[in-house]
Design a protein around this motif. Structure first.
Motif, PDB file in Angstrom:
ATOM      1  N   ARG A 165       0.823  -1.207   0.000  1.00 13.27           N
ATOM      2  CA  ARG A 165       0.000   0.000   0.000  1.00 13.27           C
ATOM      3  C   ARG A 165       0.862   1.266   0.000  1.00 13.27           C
ATOM      4  N   PRO A 166       1.742   1.411  -1.003  1.00 14.95           N
ATOM      5  CA  PRO A 166       2.635   2.575  -1.001  1.00 14.95           C
ATOM      6  C   PRO A 166       1.838   3.876  -1.058  1.00 14.95           C
ATOM      7  N   PRO A 167       2.372   4.919  -0.448  1.00 15.92           N
ATOM      8  CA  PRO A 167       1.638   6.195  -0.380  1.00 15.92           C
ATOM      9  C   PRO A 167       1.243   6.739  -1.760  1.00 15.92           C
ATOM     10  N   PHE A 168       2.114   6.588  -2.757  1.00 17.10           N
ATOM     11  CA  PHE A 168       1.775   7.133  -4.076  1.00 17.10           C
ATOM     12  C   PHE A 168       0.526   6.482  -4.660  1.00 17.10           C
ATOM     13  N   GLN A 175      -3.861   5.315  -9.097  1.00 17.92           N
ATOM     14  CA  GLN A 175      -4.664   4.093  -9.212  1.00 17.92           C
ATOM     15  C   GLN A 175      -5.253   3.969 -10.613  1.00 17.92           C
ATOM     16  N   GLN A 197      -2.153   5.758  -3.157  1.00 16.13           N
ATOM     17  CA  GLN A 197      -3.387   6.250  -2.539  1.00 16.13           C
ATOM     18  C   GLN A 197      -4.057   7.315  -3.408  1.00 16.13           C
ATOM     19  N   ALA A 198      -3.264   7.973  -4.251  1.00 21.89           N
ATOM     20  CA  ALA A 198      -3.816   9.011  -5.130  1.00 21.89           C
ATOM     21  C   ALA A 198      -4.666   8.371  -6.220  1.00 21.89           C
TER      22      ALA A 198
END
Length: 144
Positions: free
Chosen positions: A72-75, A82, A77-78
């Motif tokens: 679940r890398p932070p990038f 996705q 989440q955008a």
């Protein structure tokens, strides 16, 4: 489990399985692609060895899916990230599905040429790639 997570899991399994099929089980792949009477042909070992690159292509796609699902890398989440990645996965599945269409239109195996698209393992590959193309595309469309 969210639908997008489920699709990522299916990507992991499918692309990982393709790596095993093409890079590790090359002899089995040869049996799918080449009719029994042609396996003694001197070109058969070359074909068998050449399919390993298909596994090499599928492995990083499967690993990327696994990374996105597990880490679940932070990038990721955008929404834009996705969208881009699910469109990428959809394109990967579509390309593998689409390149079977001309073979299907020729009638599948013709003599010793091509492979039987509508029977056995190739039918499974054809249907699963089409299904996962649609599933990844649906996730992307839901993100829009």
């Amino acid at each position: 489990m969210r639908f997008a997570d489920f699709v990522l899991l299916l990507n992991v399994l499918w692309f990982g399985g393709a790596f095993i099929q093409f890079s590790i089980a090359q002899g089995n792949t040869l049996k799918i692609l080449v009719p029994r009477q042609e396996r003694a042909n001197p070109i058969a070992p070359t074909l068998s060895a050449s399919v390993a690159f298909l596994g090499g292509i599928n492995l990083p796609i499967g690993l990327l899916s696994l990374y996105l699902l597990a880490a679940r890398p932070p990038f990721f989440q955008a929404g834009d990230a996705q969208l881009a990645l699910f469109l990428f996965f959809a394109a990967c599945h579509f390309s593998q599905f689409a390149y079977n269409l001309p073979v299907l239109m020729r009638g599948g195996r013709v003599g010793v040429a091509y492979w039987p698209v509508l029977t056995g393992p190739m039918l499974r590959i054809f249907v699963i790639d089409a299904t996962l193309f649609v599933a990844n595309l649906v996730v992307a469309l839901l993100l829009v």
